[in-house]
Design an enzyme around this catalytic site. Structure first.
Site, PDB file in Angstrom:
ATOM      1  N   ARG A  24       0.809  -1.220   0.000  1.00 48.50           N
ATOM      2  CA  ARG A  24       0.000   0.000   0.000  1.00 48.50           C
ATOM      3  C   ARG A  24       0.840   1.266   0.000  1.00 48.50           C
ATOM      4  O   ARG A  24       0.407   2.304   0.507  1.00 48.50           O
ATOM      5  CB  ARG A  24      -0.961   0.020   1.214  1.00 48.50           C
ATOM      6  N   ARG A  28      -3.111   6.627   0.995  1.00 46.26           N
ATOM      7  CA  ARG A  28      -3.615   7.844   1.641  1.00 46.26           C
ATOM      8  C   ARG A  28      -2.677   8.511   2.630  1.00 46.26           C
ATOM      9  O   ARG A  28      -2.899   9.652   3.023  1.00 46.26           O
ATOM     10  CB  ARG A  28      -4.949   7.530   2.343  1.00 46.26           C
ATOM     11  N   ARG A  37      -6.018  11.718  -6.034  1.00 47.38           N
ATOM     12  CA  ARG A  37      -7.320  11.077  -5.866  1.00 47.38           C
ATOM     13  C   ARG A  37      -8.438  12.111  -5.962  1.00 47.38           C
ATOM     14  O   ARG A  37      -9.486  11.861  -6.565  1.00 47.38           O
ATOM     15  CB  ARG A  37      -7.372  10.367  -4.519  1.00 47.38           C
ATOM     16  N   ASP A  74      -6.925  -2.430  -7.773  1.00 46.29           N
ATOM     17  CA  ASP A  74      -7.455  -3.063  -6.573  1.00 46.29           C
ATOM     18  C   ASP A  74      -7.785  -4.516  -6.885  1.00 46.29           C
ATOM     19  O   ASP A  74      -8.124  -4.841  -8.028  1.00 46.29           O
ATOM     20  CB  ASP A  74      -8.712  -2.343  -6.070  1.00 46.29           C
ATOM     21  N   TYR A 151     -15.111 -11.593  -0.644  1.00 48.18           N
ATOM     22  CA  TYR A 151     -15.813 -10.320  -0.894  1.00 48.18           C
ATOM     23  C   TYR A 151     -17.030 -10.534  -1.797  1.00 48.18           C
ATOM     24  O   TYR A 151     -18.079  -9.914  -1.608  1.00 48.18           O
ATOM     25  CB  TYR A 151     -14.871  -9.291  -1.534  1.00 48.18           C
TER      26      TYR A 151
HETATM   27  O1  CP3 Z   1       0.185   0.783  -3.083  1.00 40.96           O
HETATM   28  C1  CP3 Z   1      -0.626  -0.106  -3.378  1.00 40.96           C
HETATM   29  O2  CP3 Z   1      -0.548  -1.245  -2.891  1.00 40.96           O
HETATM   30  C2  CP3 Z   1      -1.701   0.278  -4.366  1.00 40.96           C
HETATM   31  C3  CP3 Z   1      -2.517  -0.768  -4.991  1.00 40.96           C
HETATM   32  C4  CP3 Z   1      -3.460  -1.560  -4.075  1.00 40.96           C
HETATM   33  C5  CP3 Z   1      -4.675  -1.072  -3.473  1.00 40.96           C
HETATM   34  N1  CP3 Z   1      -5.320  -2.126  -2.886  1.00 40.96           N
HETATM   35  C6  CP3 Z   1      -5.171   0.314  -3.523  1.00 40.96           C
HETATM   36  C7  CP3 Z   1      -6.232   0.736  -2.579  1.00 40.96           C
HETATM   37  C8  CP3 Z   1      -3.374  -2.916  -3.755  1.00 40.96           C
HETATM   38  C9  CP3 Z   1      -2.239  -3.875  -4.073  1.00 40.96           C
HETATM   39  C10 CP3 Z   1      -4.557  -3.255  -3.021  1.00 40.96           C
HETATM   40  C11 CP3 Z   1      -4.835  -4.618  -2.556  1.00 40.96           C
HETATM   41  C12 CP3 Z   1      -6.075  -4.889  -1.833  1.00 40.96           C
HETATM   42  N2  CP3 Z   1      -7.301  -4.300  -1.982  1.00 40.96           N
HETATM   43  C13 CP3 Z   1      -6.205  -5.943  -0.886  1.00 40.96           C
HETATM   44  C14 CP3 Z   1      -5.119  -6.920  -0.504  1.00 40.96           C
HETATM   45  C15 CP3 Z   1      -4.098  -6.336   0.390  1.00 40.96           C
HETATM   46  C16 CP3 Z   1      -4.541  -6.076   1.810  1.00 40.96           C
HETATM   47  O3  CP3 Z   1      -4.511  -4.895   2.186  1.00 40.96           O
HETATM   48  O4  CP3 Z   1      -4.891  -7.018   2.522  1.00 40.96           O
HETATM   49  C17 CP3 Z   1      -7.536  -5.924  -0.417  1.00 40.96           C
HETATM   50  C18 CP3 Z   1      -8.110  -6.841   0.630  1.00 40.96           C
HETATM   51  C19 CP3 Z   1      -8.224  -4.893  -1.120  1.00 40.96           C
HETATM   52  C20 CP3 Z   1      -9.663  -4.514  -1.021  1.00 40.96           C
HETATM   53  C21 CP3 Z   1      -9.827  -3.135  -0.536  1.00 40.96           C
HETATM   54  N3  CP3 Z   1      -9.548  -2.013  -1.294  1.00 40.96           N
HETATM   55  C22 CP3 Z   1     -10.260  -2.725   0.730  1.00 40.96           C
HETATM   56  C23 CP3 Z   1     -10.651  -3.653   1.861  1.00 40.96           C
HETATM   57  C24 CP3 Z   1     -10.271  -1.334   0.730  1.00 40.96           C
HETATM   58  C25 CP3 Z   1     -10.792  -0.440   1.812  1.00 40.96           C
HETATM   59  C26 CP3 Z   1      -9.852  -0.363   2.950  1.00 40.96           C
HETATM   60  C27 CP3 Z   1      -8.897   0.775   2.740  1.00 40.96           C
HETATM   61  O5  CP3 Z   1      -7.709   0.578   2.922  1.00 40.96           O
HETATM   62  O6  CP3 Z   1      -9.395   1.855   2.413  1.00 40.96           O
HETATM   63  C28 CP3 Z   1      -9.762  -0.897  -0.524  1.00 40.96           C
HETATM   64  C29 CP3 Z   1      -9.536   0.500  -0.958  1.00 40.96           C
HETATM   65  C30 CP3 Z   1      -8.182   0.845  -1.454  1.00 40.96           C
HETATM   66  N4  CP3 Z   1      -7.405   0.068  -2.268  1.00 40.96           N
HETATM   67  C31 CP3 Z   1      -7.499   2.071  -1.219  1.00 40.96           C
HETATM   68  C32 CP3 Z   1      -6.284   2.009  -1.923  1.00 40.96           C
HETATM   69  C33 CP3 Z   1      -5.230   3.095  -2.025  1.00 40.96           C
HETATM   70  C34 CP3 Z   1      -8.043   3.243  -0.430  1.00 40.96           C
HETATM   71  C35 CP3 Z   1      -8.965   3.988  -1.321  1.00 40.96           C
HETATM   72  C36 CP3 Z   1      -9.039   5.449  -1.014  1.00 40.96           C
HETATM   73  O7  CP3 Z   1      -9.888   5.822  -0.206  1.00 40.96           O
HETATM   74  O8  CP3 Z   1      -8.278   6.235  -1.633  1.00 40.96           O
END
Ligand code: CP3
Length: 353
Positions: A24, A28, A37, A74, A151
């Site tokens: 990640r 943010r 964003r 994602d 999911y």
């Molecule tokens: O730097 C990076 O890793 C960017 C790419 C990336 C994101 N999500 C961007 C993201 C990757 C590799 C992921 C993987 C991901 N997404 C996983 C597996 C890794 C882990 O954390 O266990 C999972 C379970 C998801 C599903 C997901 N996406 C969730 C549960 C959420 C909400 C929780 C959160 O962190 O906000 C997201 C949103 C998400 N994916 C954000 C980002 C940058 C936040 C979105 C925002 O509000 O800008």
């Protein structure tokens, strides 16, 4: 062959300083991410706008000089490309149209249809492959099938994946059909990412820890092994990082059993344990506690150094045990990188060959 440090570690080389990137890392905690964003409007628009998605992948590379960039996307874009609606409710995380019946599984689009939705992701990869510094490795990714179906079945994130476990118990055939569909779609998706220019792929099985006993073998290990075998048949030599988060003892032998080149570990296991039990099989990625990116201070430095030292006799990629959180201090990342790059040297004793 290559001077990219991440690829060298994945081939099993023991390096004086481990390559570094953070789960990640594009996210943010960085003000520049929040600004991009805001320009995109919302998270999914950011994922599907290649210029902006590439920009947020590049931001942590510019700021910290990490050894790898991760594609900005994602894990839920793949199931969305099969038909179910996906949206992100502000402050609530992901929501999906539920897929939990034989009819719903049968109604998913054919695997070959995913590219229509996912074409912008491949374009992001092409931009990154062009624009990254030559020493930086580009990582593509997908969710592992169990995590993705958890999911799809619940329609949202769940603390214990109870709806997915319930479907598995009530209707094994439907559950297995969904796992198989996502497994096939994941091969197709990762293969397209490799064709577009990713050099390494990572499989995120964030919820592997709730699979116990034979379920862990059937639904974490076997689908991962199938994906890796199919991907490597299409793209010989492409390195794969597997992350069966919170697998505990299930980490032992996971890389060998699945064909992964590297196992990524969370921070519930110690680096010393992992060096002894996992590094003999190859590269290990991890495993600093993400809370230290918030806390900072002397413990950040001492824990960072301890992990580097513990893994110094085998191939290691420095990372966190899970994603960096939005409340992390960007300056703590700088301090961590400095602690690794200034303090490292070969560990005591001969490096294995
Ligand atoms: O730097 C990076 O890793 C960017 C790419 C990336 C994101 N999500 C961007 C993201 C990757 C590799 C992921 C993987 C991901 N997404 C996983 C597996 C890794 C882990 O954390 O266990 C999972 C379970 C998801 C599903 C997901 N996406 C969730 C549960 C959420 C909400 C929780 C959160 O962190 O906000 C997201 C949103 C998400 N994916 C954000 C980002 C940058 C936040 C979105 C925002 O509000 O800008």
């Amino acid at each position: 062959m290559t001077d990219k440090t991440l690829l060298r570690a994945l081939r099993g080389e023991v390096l004086p300083t481990p390559p570094i990137w953070l789960m990640r890392q594009a996210g943010r905690y960085l003000p520049e991410y929040r600004a991009t964003r805001a320009r995109a409007g919302d998270f999914l628009s950011l994922c599907y706008t290649p210029d902006l998605a590439a920009e947020v992948s590049l931001q942590p590379i510019r700021r910290y000089g990490f050894d790898a960039a991760i594609l900005f996307a994602d894990i839920l874009l793949l199931p969305q490309a099969l038909g179910p609606k996906l949206w992100f409710a502000e402050g609530e995380g992901p929501r999906m149209e539920v897929t939990a019946s034989a009819a719903a599984v049968a109604a998913l689009k054919p695997v070959s249809a995913i590219h229509e939705t996912l074409a912008p992701v491949y374009e992001t990869v092409r931009i990154l492959a062009r624009e990254l510094p030559r020493e930086t490795t580009l990582i593509g990714f997908a969710g592992a099938p169990w995590t993705v179906v958890s999911y799809m079945i619940a329609g949202r994130g769940t603390p214990d994946q109870a709806p997915a476990h319930a479907l598995k118990a009530a209707n094994r055939a439907v559950f297995q059909a969904l796992i198989d569909k996502i497994t096939d779609a994941t091969v197709e998706y990762l293969s397209a990412q490799v064709q577009a220019g990713v050099e390494v792929v990572k499989l995120f099985d964030s919820w592997a820890g709730s699979l116990k006993g034979a379920d862990f073998t059937d639904f974490a290990l076997k689908p991962t092994a199938r994906i890796i075998a199919a991907l490597k048949a299409r793209h010989p030599g492409v390195p794969v990082i597997a992350f069966p988060r919170e697998a505990g003892p299930g980490y032992v032998g996971f890389a060998r059993a699945t064909g992964a080149d590297c196992v990524a570990i969370d921070n519930s296991v110690s680096a010393e344990w992992a060096a002894g039990h996992l590094q003999p099989d190859g590269c290990v990625q991890g495993n600093l506690d993400p809370a230290l990116m918030v806390e900072g201070g002397p413990r950040l430095i001492s824990e960072t150094r301890r992990i580097v030292q513990a893994f110094s006799r085998g191939p290691h990629i420095f990372n966190l045990g899970h994603g960096i959180t939005p409340d992390a201090d960007p300056d703590n990342v700088t301090r961590m990188v400095e602690a690794i790059r200034s303090g490292a040297g070969p560990g005591p004793g001969p490096a294995p060959h």
